[in-house]
Design a protein around this motif. Structure first.
Motif, PDB file in Angstrom:
ATOM      1  N   GLU A 286      -7.263 -29.619  39.440  1.00 42.87           N
ATOM      2  CA  GLU A 286      -7.061 -29.173  40.822  1.00 42.87           C
ATOM      3  C   GLU A 286      -6.652 -30.338  41.714  1.00 42.87           C
ATOM      4  O   GLU A 286      -7.198 -31.439  41.615  1.00 42.87           O
ATOM      5  CB  GLU A 286      -8.347 -28.543  41.360  1.00 42.87           C
ATOM      6  N   THR A 288      -6.677 -31.285  45.590  1.00 40.32           N
ATOM      7  CA  THR A 288      -7.368 -30.870  46.813  1.00 40.32           C
ATOM      8  C   THR A 288      -6.840 -31.656  47.998  1.00 40.32           C
ATOM      9  O   THR A 288      -6.644 -32.866  47.922  1.00 40.32           O
ATOM     10  CB  THR A 288      -8.880 -31.097  46.671  1.00 40.32           C
ATOM     11  N   PRO A 301      -8.112 -26.289  48.196  1.00 40.70           N
ATOM     12  CA  PRO A 301      -7.297 -26.495  46.991  1.00 40.70           C
ATOM     13  C   PRO A 301      -5.846 -26.100  47.259  1.00 40.70           C
ATOM     14  O   PRO A 301      -5.574 -25.102  47.925  1.00 40.70           O
ATOM     15  CB  PRO A 301      -7.955 -25.562  45.972  1.00 40.70           C
ATOM     16  N   GLY A 304      -3.254 -26.219  41.092  1.00 46.85           N
ATOM     17  CA  GLY A 304      -4.262 -26.178  40.046  1.00 46.85           C
ATOM     18  C   GLY A 304      -3.748 -25.529  38.778  1.00 46.85           C
ATOM     19  O   GLY A 304      -2.636 -24.989  38.719  1.00 46.85           O
ATOM     20  N   LEU A 326      -1.574 -22.900  44.277  1.00 46.41           N
ATOM     21  CA  LEU A 326      -2.658 -21.931  44.293  1.00 46.41           C
ATOM     22  C   LEU A 326      -2.423 -20.943  45.430  1.00 46.41           C
ATOM     23  O   LEU A 326      -2.583 -21.277  46.609  1.00 46.41           O
ATOM     24  CB  LEU A 326      -4.007 -22.645  44.454  1.00 46.41           C
ATOM     25  N   THR A 375     -10.600 -22.404  43.928  1.00 46.43           N
ATOM     26  CA  THR A 375     -10.571 -23.376  42.845  1.00 46.43           C
ATOM     27  C   THR A 375     -10.232 -22.657  41.538  1.00 46.43           C
ATOM     28  O   THR A 375     -10.713 -21.547  41.302  1.00 46.43           O
ATOM     29  CB  THR A 375     -11.947 -24.056  42.720  1.00 46.43           C
TER      30      THR A 375
END
Length: 425
Positions: A286, A288, A301, A304, A326, A375
């Protein structure tokens, strides 16, 4: 005139009725043997009492109203609160004696594990699989799962542990090896009772009411392998005042205890994870975004990936990862024919690198809903009252199984609300 004294009789009668009282007698017994449970603590509404040597208790001068009765006793599981009606005068309360699991934790050489040097004993209960719970580990039978029910904390200075007040059932014990190289060998592994690295090889513990079961655990020593690879993320310019960081996490599949790589930071576009045992893993990576001051504020996030990886007995290099954006988790709520349509609370749960993640929204007037990016993990979604909804991803029912996020072919979710529990399934 004789009317005035007669009028006084009416309010006096009402006052007497309001003060009218009744009594409650109860008996507390062992649910298995039927023997009386002496000296149990009893609470009736705001009143407190205790059972005598025969397990009997008594309350008098009670108002004609409804009470809640609670009973507990050391060594017994607390009884569920009992509703006592205004006219009820007797009650019988069975208590179930709690079981005990105890034992000794030893190192691979057979010596007792020392207190405070990186050991933690965990207890899991076998329960039927419940899609509404998060974090349960499915067992090979496909019908049951293990649910963590508590820490027994670290063993004492003789390696001994003990867990009491357990409800009758099937349990598993595991010892986490929290790495402490200054004290012991890093090859010592988290181990299930009695001497197993995974649940399939572990031994279940049957606990009866009031029973004491010994379960000694000997830790396993085994070396691991090195895993490395390259991480690629899409071109991205963080907004002013923010920065990004990327982590990779490898978590063993089907194991609460086995040590994972933890969060492996990215250096020059590469990640490394040491000392992993052979087996199947879920890899989660991931990127972030957070505040540039490094305080961890406003984290979200942005990229990922989640994939399954099998690690053998040799070091693994070249495990290259391409992260993807994401996206929001979107969908629409519909209703069975004859059901009253309207806004519905929708709940989304997942378990990623940072632990359990949850969020709730309310569907719009047209039934649509949207969650911000999550996530990477397996996500479970529910709506309305328990058992009143079926969730579809395309034509696949994912109510109990959940779905992997992010998906290579993302589709909007569809939730069907039923007028009766279990309808349409």
């Amino acid at each position: 005139m004789r009317i005035f004294p007669l009028l006084l009789l009416v309010p006096m009668a009402l006052l007497y009725a309001q003060k009218a009282s009744h009594t409650l007698d109860g008996d507390i017994i062992d649910s298995i043997t039927g023997a009386p449970v002496a000296s149990a603590r009893v609470k009736l509404g705001s009143l407190y009492g205790a059972a005598d040597a025969r397990g009997h208790f008594h309350f008098d001068n009670l108002s004609p109203t409804t009470y809640t009765l609670s009973v507990d006793h050391p060594g017994y599981l607390a009884a569920n609160p009992i509703r006592i009606g205004a006219k009820q005068s007797t009650v019988r309360v069975p208590l179930t004696a709690g079981g005990i699991i105890y034992g000794v934790v030893t190192d691979p050489n057979g010596l007792p594990a020392l207190a405070g040097v990186g050991f933690l004993v965990l207890l899991f209960e076998q329960r039927p699989i419940d899609s509404r719970s998060l974090g349960g580990q499915p067992l090979p039978d496909g019908k049951n799962e293990l649910v963590k029910v508590g820490n027994i904390e670290s063993p004492d200075d003789r390696g001994q542990y003990r867990s009491s007040l357990l409800a009758p059932g099937i349990y598993y014990v595991g010892v986490i090896s929290q790495r402490a190289p200054d004290f012991w060998d890093r090859t010592w592994r988290s181990t299930y009772y009695p001497h197993a690295l995974d649940v399939a090889s572990a031994k279940a513990i049957q606990v009866q009411a009031g029973a004491q079961v010994r379960a000694d655990v000997q830790l396993i020593s085994q070396t691991g392998v090195h895993v490395s690879g390259r991480v690629t993320i899409p071109a991205y310019d963080p907004p002013p005042g923010t920065m990004t960081f990327t982590n990779v996490h490898l978590a063993p599949r089907g194991a609460f205890l086995s040590r994972s790589s933890g969060n492996s930071g990215i250096v020059d576009g590469r990640f490394e994870a040491d000392d992993l045992l052979p087996g199947k893993y879920t890899l989660m990576a991931e990127t972030t975004q957070m505040s540039a001051d490094g305080a961890g504020r406003d984290q979200k996030p942005v990229f990922g990936i989640q994939r399954e990886v099998e690690i053998g007995e040799r070091d693994l290099s070249g495990l290259d990862l391409e992260l993807q954006p994401l996206a929001e988790v979107t969908g629409k709520v519909t209703f069975d024919a004859g059901c009253a349509a309207g806004p519905v609370p929708v709940h989304l749960r997942g378990g990623g690198m940072m632990g359990v993640q949850e969020d709730s929204v309310v569907s719009a007037a047209d039934g649509s809903f949207a969650f911000a990016a999550f996530t990477p993990s397996s996500l479970f979604i529910s709506a309305g009252a328990p058992g009143m909804a079926t969730v579809f991803l395309g034509d696949i029912d994912i109510t109990k199984t959940g779905f992997d996020y992010p998906s290579a072919t993302p589709e909007p979710l569809r939730i069907v609300i039923h007028c009766a529990a279990g309808g349409g399934q």
